[in-house]
Design an enzyme around this catalytic site. Structure first.
Site, mmCIF file in Angstrom:
data_model
loop_
_atom_site.group_PDB
_atom_site.id
_atom_site.type_symbol
_atom_site.label_atom_id
_atom_site.label_comp_id
_atom_site.label_asym_id
_atom_site.label_seq_id
_atom_site.Cartn_x
_atom_site.Cartn_y
_atom_site.Cartn_z
ATOM 1 C CB CYS A 51 -9.495 -4.342 1.415
ATOM 2 S SG CYS A 51 -11.255 -4.488 1.095
ATOM 3 C CB ILE A 52 -4.989 -1.065 0.111
ATOM 4 C CG1 ILE A 52 -3.498 -0.859 0.216
ATOM 5 C CG2 ILE A 52 -5.697 0.078 0.726
ATOM 6 C CD1 ILE A 52 -2.773 -1.117 -1.051
#
Length: 138
Positions: A51-52
């Site tokens: 996940c960014i």
């Protein structure tokens, strides 16, 4: 397989929202309603890789089910976490392992306006939850 009422309620509400801005606002509201994790739950072992934004998922077994909690530092992602918790939390592990949230999100049109990075993060969250259930079933 019947989906939990909390998830069905979200799906019903989304069906009334044609405009993507309204859908984003609804996701943000869902995320804001989630309880915050305790500081001790925001650990590397609970962090979702891929996940960014920062995302933490906590899975607690309850009999043959998993109780899930989650949090993100990004408002839209926090809303996606809320939808995933509505779908997966407190369900039997076998059902969690067999439920493809990505297909359900696609049916609801929830991925079509996500950036590729957010979409990849959503897939990472789903995989994390389903793999947790599968590991506990093994």
């Amino acid at each position: 397989m019947t989906q939990p009422q909390a998830f069905q309620d979200i799906a019903d509400n989304l069906s009334f929202l044609d405009d993507w801005e309204d859908r984003y606002r609804y996701l943000i509201e869902l995320g804001q309603a989630l309880p915050k994790l305790d500081e001790g739950e925001r650990t590397d072992s609970n962090k979702v890789n891929g996940c960014i934004s920062q995302v933490w998922l906590v899975a607690e077994p309850k009999d043959s089910a998993l109780h899930l909690k989650g949090e993100s530092d990004a408002m839209i992602v926090q809303g996606l976490v809320a939808v995933l918790l509505a779908l997966y939390s407190d369900r039997p592990m076998k059902e969690i392992a067999e439920t493809d949230a990505i297909a359900l999100f696609d049916e609801l049109g929830l991925r079509e306006h996500l950036t590729s990075q957010r979409s990849n993060g959503l897939v990472a969250m789903v995989n994390r939850i389903r793999n947790e259930a599968k590991a506990r079933l093994a």
